[in-house]
Scaffold this motif. Sequence first.
Motif, short mmCIF file in Angstrom:
data_model
loop_
_atom_site.label_atom_id
_atom_site.label_comp_id
_atom_site.label_asym_id
_atom_site.label_seq_id
_atom_site.Cartn_x
_atom_site.Cartn_y
_atom_site.Cartn_z
N GLY A 20 -2.17 -13.76 0.08
CA GLY A 20 -2.21 -12.46 0.77
C GLY A 20 -2.14 -12.58 2.28
N LEU A 21 -1.23 -13.41 2.75
CA LEU A 21 -1.22 -13.71 4.18
C LEU A 21 -0.35 -12.78 5.03
CD1 LEU A 21 -0.88 -17.61 3.84
CD2 LEU A 21 -2.96 -16.30 4.30
N SER A 22 0.48 -11.98 4.37
CA SER A 22 1.46 -11.19 5.13
C SER A 22 1.09 -9.72 5.20
CB SER A 22 2.85 -11.34 4.49
OG SER A 22 3.54 -12.43 5.01
N LEU A 23 0.43 -9.32 6.26
CA LEU A 23 0.09 -7.91 6.47
C LEU A 23 1.39 -7.11 6.57
CD1 LEU A 23 -2.02 -5.69 7.16
CD2 LEU A 23 -1.69 -6.29 9.57
N GLY A 24 1.47 -6.01 5.82
CA GLY A 24 2.67 -5.19 5.85
C GLY A 24 3.62 -5.51 4.71
N ASN A 25 3.36 -6.60 4.01
CA ASN A 25 4.13 -6.97 2.82
C ASN A 25 3.26 -6.56 1.63
OD1 ASN A 25 4.95 -8.43 0.54
ND2 ASN A 25 5.61 -10.21 1.72
N LEU A 26 3.59 -5.40 1.05
CA LEU A 26 2.68 -4.77 0.10
C LEU A 26 2.50 -5.59 -1.17
CD1 LEU A 26 3.77 -1.03 0.48
CD2 LEU A 26 2.08 -2.31 1.81
N PRO A 127 0.90 -16.31 11.13
CA PRO A 127 0.48 -17.71 11.31
C PRO A 127 1.04 -18.67 10.25
CG PRO A 127 -1.37 -16.25 11.70
CD PRO A 127 -0.23 -15.38 11.23
N HIS A 128 1.04 -18.23 8.97
CA HIS A 128 1.49 -19.17 7.93
C HIS A 128 2.98 -19.47 8.02
CE1 HIS A 128 2.51 -15.30 6.06
NE2 HIS A 128 3.23 -15.93 5.15
N ARG A 129 3.74 -18.61 8.72
CA ARG A 129 5.18 -18.85 8.85
C ARG A 129 5.54 -19.47 10.21
NH1 ARG A 129 9.09 -15.46 5.33
NH2 ARG A 129 9.90 -17.58 5.48
N SER A 130 4.59 -19.40 11.15
CA SER A 130 4.90 -19.83 12.52
C SER A 130 5.11 -21.33 12.64
CB SER A 130 3.77 -19.41 13.45
OG SER A 130 2.59 -20.13 13.12
N ALA A 194 5.66 -5.16 13.74
CA ALA A 194 7.13 -5.18 13.80
C ALA A 194 7.48 -6.64 14.06
CB ALA A 194 7.62 -4.29 14.93
N ARG A 195 8.05 -7.30 13.07
CA ARG A 195 8.19 -8.76 13.14
C ARG A 195 9.43 -9.20 13.90
NH1 ARG A 195 6.07 -10.36 7.03
NH2 ARG A 195 7.07 -12.34 7.53
N GLN A 196 10.43 -8.33 14.02
CA GLN A 196 11.63 -8.70 14.76
C GLN A 196 11.66 -7.93 16.09
OE1 GLN A 196 14.06 -10.96 13.62
NE2 GLN A 196 14.99 -10.86 15.66
N ASN A 232 14.39 -5.92 7.60
CA ASN A 232 15.49 -4.99 7.30
C ASN A 232 16.09 -5.25 5.92
OD1 ASN A 232 17.75 -3.09 7.96
ND2 ASN A 232 18.92 -4.98 7.81
N ASP A 233 16.09 -6.50 5.46
CA ASP A 233 16.77 -6.78 4.19
C ASP A 233 16.00 -6.24 2.98
OD1 ASP A 233 14.79 -8.69 3.78
OD2 ASP A 233 16.13 -10.41 3.74
N VAL A 234 14.93 -5.50 3.25
CA VAL A 234 14.22 -4.80 2.17
C VAL A 234 14.79 -3.38 2.00
CG1 VAL A 234 11.93 -3.97 1.45
CG2 VAL A 234 12.15 -6.22 2.51
N ALA A 347 17.58 -11.80 -2.30
CA ALA A 347 18.20 -12.01 -0.99
C ALA A 347 17.27 -12.74 -0.03
CB ALA A 347 18.63 -10.68 -0.38
N CYS A 348 15.94 -12.62 -0.23
CA CYS A 348 15.00 -13.37 0.64
C CYS A 348 15.14 -14.86 0.40
CB CYS A 348 13.55 -13.01 0.32
SG CYS A 348 13.12 -11.31 0.60
N LEU A 349 15.53 -15.21 -0.82
CA LEU A 349 15.53 -16.63 -1.20
C LEU A 349 16.77 -17.38 -0.70
CD1 LEU A 349 14.19 -16.12 -4.84
CD2 LEU A 349 13.11 -17.61 -3.15
O1 SUG Z 1 7.27 -13.32 5.11
N1 SUG Z 1 5.92 -13.47 1.92
C1 SUG Z 1 7.09 -13.49 2.75
C2 SUG Z 1 8.25 -12.82 2.07
C3 SUG Z 1 9.52 -12.99 2.84
C4 SUG Z 1 10.61 -12.14 2.32
N2 SUG Z 1 11.79 -12.37 3.04
C5 SUG Z 1 12.73 -11.46 3.32
N3 SUG Z 1 12.52 -10.16 3.18
N4 SUG Z 1 13.86 -11.86 3.78
C6 SUG Z 1 6.79 -12.83 4.10
O2 SUG Z 1 6.10 -11.80 4.12
C7 SUG Z 1 3.65 -14.10 1.39
C8 SUG Z 1 2.73 -15.24 1.66
C9 SUG Z 1 1.33 -15.15 1.12
O3 SUG Z 1 0.77 -14.05 1.13
O4 SUG Z 1 0.85 -16.19 0.70
C10 SUG Z 1 4.84 -14.20 2.28
O5 SUG Z 1 4.82 -14.91 3.24
#
Ligand code: SUG
Length: 417
Positions: A20-26, A127-130, A194-196, A232-234, A347-349
């Motif tokens: 659950g590390l991504s705030l805004g990613n439901l 942070p987990h993606r940085s 806003a990530r971008q 945007n690709d969502v 498409a994310c993959l």
């Molecule tokens: O950055 N999920 C990714 C999903 C990325 C999707 N990519 C595109 N839309 N192109 C993100 O939010 C979840 C990680 C966690 O909660 O453990 C996460 O990072």
Amino acid sequence: MPLIEINFDGIVGPTHNYAGLSLGNLAATRNAGSVSRPRAAALQGIAKMRANIALGLAQGVLLPHRRPDRAWLAALATTPEDAAPALLANALSASPMWAANAATVSPAPDTADKRCHLTVANLVTMPHRSHEWPETLAQLRLAFADRTRFAVNGPVPPPFGDEGAANHMRMATAHDAPGVEIFVYGVPGGPFPARQHVEASRAIARLHGLDAQRTLFVQQSEQAIAAGAFHNDVVAVANGPVLFAHELAFADKEGFYADLRRLMPEAEIVEVPASRVSLADAIASYLFNAQLVTLPGGEMALILPGEARANPAVWNWLQDMVAGNGPIRRLEVVDVRESMANGGGPACLRLRVVADPATIDPRFLVDDAKLDRLEAVIAAHWPETIDPAGFASPSLWQQAAAAREELLTALDLAALA
Ligand code: SUG
């Protein structure tokens, strides 16, 4: 050989988990704390690649990173043994699997020096993606080492957030023709980050030597970000002359569509009205996180997640679309549900690169026989399940490291160990 589109899929790493590390990613937030299935997730990814190959598409891979990321923890003056639980979770994420966030790619016909430019994404917002970019950069520099054809650029410096190709669309009459590049950015202020950032997008356009007359910077609608479209690709995807987008994807769609039609009179816009598919349904089903691809015969297909078929509003709209006269003629459904549960669809993959495959390091390209070998490694070495309660277990870290090594060996890429 002419320039063709190659999809590089991120192989799902052995530590795939739901923290659950991504705030805004439901989806990721909803599944926080659930038990994940890394082996099933990675096998679903392999099956998706096989399905794309069967359609006649060229396929490549990007590899999982070292997890836990000891180098990153060391820079924070800690270790997996000592790190606080939240930091350890950030160091264990398998998030490099979402290769659409690896880099922004401008194919050679669009750039001033006529090389294909790739700029690795800094992913600074989460942070987990940085801490992904150094290993991503190393892989890209290996895969695209031919400097007469490719320029692989380091990241845009912080604080300007860049999330790579997930916020970038390229439209062109053909993959090898000069294109119009569209950078979609967010404006901070809503409930979710806003990530971008537009400053990052503008820097990338300059780095790539894009023609300012053929480059657009478009604001994502605040409503879309607030509804869970963290990239945007969502809510939109483009391929060739076709833009497929939700009605509410952009802050000023009329202005954007007018600019696009001016730069590219051949552009075809397939818009999904909110009255047929709500933003909530679009985001829950990942209708737009489909791979929009041109098949060898010239027909355009949409490679969708199973969740899009399971949503009646979405599936009914898609059926009506293919029954009509539009440019998207075919629907293909893939099962990537383990990735979807973390907010990552088909498409994310994948990272799209337009290039001559003969100019790419062949170790990063796959066919069915190579996928057989990868499948065997995954089936033998990937953990079957991971419970976030067990992140601090050294046996998990050891199993993850050994599994990754087996994969690198199978690909003859031990140099990345
Ligand atoms: O950055 N999920 C990714 C999903 C990325 C999707 N990519 C595109 N839309 N192109 C993100 O939010 C979840 C990680 C966690 O909660 O453990 C996460 O990072």
